[in-house]
Design a protein around this motif. Structure first.
Motif, PDB file in Angstrom:
ATOM      1  N   UNK A  71       1.222  -1.635   0.232  1.00 52.70           N
ATOM      2  CA  UNK A  71       0.524  -0.422   0.268  1.00 52.70           C
ATOM      3  C   UNK A  71       0.855   1.184   0.403  1.00 52.70           C
ATOM      4  N   UNK A  72       2.048   1.509   0.881  1.00 50.41           N
ATOM      5  CA  UNK A  72       2.877   2.237   0.979  1.00 50.41           C
ATOM      6  C   UNK A  72       3.763   2.734  -0.922  1.00 50.41           C
ATOM      7  N   UNK A  73       4.094   2.092  -0.900  1.00 47.14           N
ATOM      8  CA  UNK A  73       4.737   1.887  -2.171  1.00 47.14           C
ATOM      9  C   UNK A  73       3.671   2.137  -3.451  1.00 47.14           C
ATOM     10  N   UNK A  78       1.732   6.373  -6.338  1.00 48.30           N
ATOM     11  CA  UNK A  78       0.026   7.328  -7.351  1.00 48.30           C
ATOM     12  C   UNK A  78       1.071   9.352  -6.843  1.00 48.30           C
ATOM     13  N   UNK A  79       1.562   9.407  -5.634  1.00 46.82           N
ATOM     14  CA  UNK A  79       1.916  10.819  -4.801  1.00 46.82           C
ATOM     15  C   UNK A  79       2.799  11.275  -6.399  1.00 46.82           C
ATOM     16  N   UNK A  80       3.830  10.226  -6.585  1.00 46.68           N
ATOM     17  CA  UNK A  80       5.405  10.423  -7.724  1.00 46.68           C
ATOM     18  C   UNK A  80       4.077  10.830  -8.991  1.00 46.68           C
ATOM     19  N   UNK A  81       3.371  10.667  -9.665  1.00 42.82           N
ATOM     20  CA  UNK A  81       2.384  10.305 -10.747  1.00 42.82           C
ATOM     21  C   UNK A  81       1.237  12.169 -10.231  1.00 42.82           C
ATOM     22  N   UNK A  82       1.169  12.256 -10.055  1.00 39.61           N
ATOM     23  CA  UNK A  82       0.290  13.931  -9.195  1.00 39.61           C
ATOM     24  C   UNK A  82       1.464  14.343  -8.694  1.00 39.61           C
TER      25      UNK A  82
END
Length: 125
Positions: A71-73, A78-82
């Motif tokens: 889940x952390x990965x 997701x954060x990097x993509x955003x």
């Protein structure tokens, strides 16, 4: 000779009593040993069950930890993509929507003018 026979009988009786007492002690020891063996077996069973329960809990905890890592990965991804999208959007030239609105208003004005001229044509006819 009667005394001798009595003495032999008494000796035999004492020997039999001693053997009986020894047999009773042996039986008692065997019963005690069986009881101790039952208690040891019961304790080993409890210990094995406790170890199996602890191993199950450990496997469960490892599985939960693995899920949390996954889940952390995914969250990091997701954060990097955003962040990447935000950077791209901030670098792209802003497209102004004002020209589109102005074009729509002009088209509306043209539509009204065409409608009026058609109404004028109808009235004349």
């Amino acid at each position: 000779t009667t005394n001798m026979i009595e003495a032999q009988a008494q000796a035999k009786l004492t020997q039999m009593q001693f053997q009986e007492t020894s047999r009773d002690r042996l039986v008692e020891r065997q019963e005690t040993a069986r009881e101790v063996a039952r208690e040891v077996a019961a304790e080993m069973l409890r210990s094995n069950q406790e170890m199996a329960r602890m191993e199950r809990q450990e496997r469960q905890a490892e599985l939960q930890f693995s899920r949390m890592q996954d889940m952390e990965m995914r969250l990091r991804s997701n954060i990097e993509n955003l962040e990447r999208r935000m950077m791209q959007q901030s670098q792209e030239p802003r497209r102004e929507q004002v020209p589109a609105v102005a074009l729509a208003e002009k088209m509306e004005g043209l539509f009204d003018a065409v409608k009026r001229s058609l109404l004028g044509v109808q009235e004349r006819a």
